[in-house]
Design an enzyme around this catalytic site. Structure first.
Site, PDB file in Angstrom:
ATOM      1  N   PRO A 123       0.779  -1.248   0.000  1.00 45.33           N
ATOM      2  CG  PRO A 123       0.022  -0.938   2.186  1.00 45.33           C
ATOM      3  CD  PRO A 123       0.737  -1.919   1.295  1.00 45.33           C
ATOM      4  CB  CYS A 124       3.155   2.772  -2.428  1.00 47.84           C
ATOM      5  SG  CYS A 124       2.325   2.489  -3.989  1.00 47.84           S
TER       6      CYS A 124
END
EC number: 2.1.1.63
Length: 161
Positions: free
Chosen positions: A120-121
């Site tokens: 989850p950047c």
């Protein structure tokens, strides 16, 4: 190498896999043709992405093998600690990694993440709360953050549900 395209609320994703591992999930701006995949790993990724967009999945459990340097892999491992529905600044991530001077290198590694949503950047933001660069476009980053907030019932969102 296997490849499939799957339609999501944010556009088509391209999913690539080796025999048993997902190697990349990327968002596309152009229309694609959905086709069944012979890869069990890709089919599992499609199922879990659909669950995520339906608000039924907060963590992914996929066999992943994203190529990168040891440092990049450490950054991506730390991204996985950012909880669903929350955000962390690049500075906070650097401090979590006990490397406060590596903010730019961490940001560069974040930008090389090839496992869209799964790693989850999109949950990493600027220290001032701004939505900083995102390969899928800032409007998608905002949508993902609002989607997660809506699912867990925090904040005010603009998403049409």
């Amino acid at each position: 190498m296997y490849e499939a395209f799957h339609n999501t609320p944010l556009g088509f994703v391209r999913i690539r896999a080796e025999e048993r591992f997902i190697t990349s999930i990327s968002i596309r701006d152009e229309e694609c043709v959905e086709m069944p995949s012979p890869s069990a790993a890709i089919n599992l990724a499609i199922k879990q992405l659909d669950e995520y967009f339906a608000g039924k999945r907060k963590e992914f459990d996929l066999p992943m093998n994203q190529p990168g340097t040891d440092f990049q892999k450490e950054v991506w491992k730390n991204l996985l600690t950012v909880k669903y529905g929350s955000t962390m600044s690049y500075l906070q991530l650097a401090n979590q990694m006990n490397n406060p001077l590596a903010i730019r290198a961490i940001a560069a590694s974040n930008g090389k993440n090839m496992l869209w949503i799964v790693v989850p950047c999109h949950r990493i933001i600027g220290s001032n709360g701004s939505l900083t660069g995102y390969a899928g476009g800032l409007w998608r980053k905002q949508w993902l953050l609002e989607h997660e907030a809506h699912v867990i019932g925090i904040g005010q969102t603009k998403l049409p549900f």
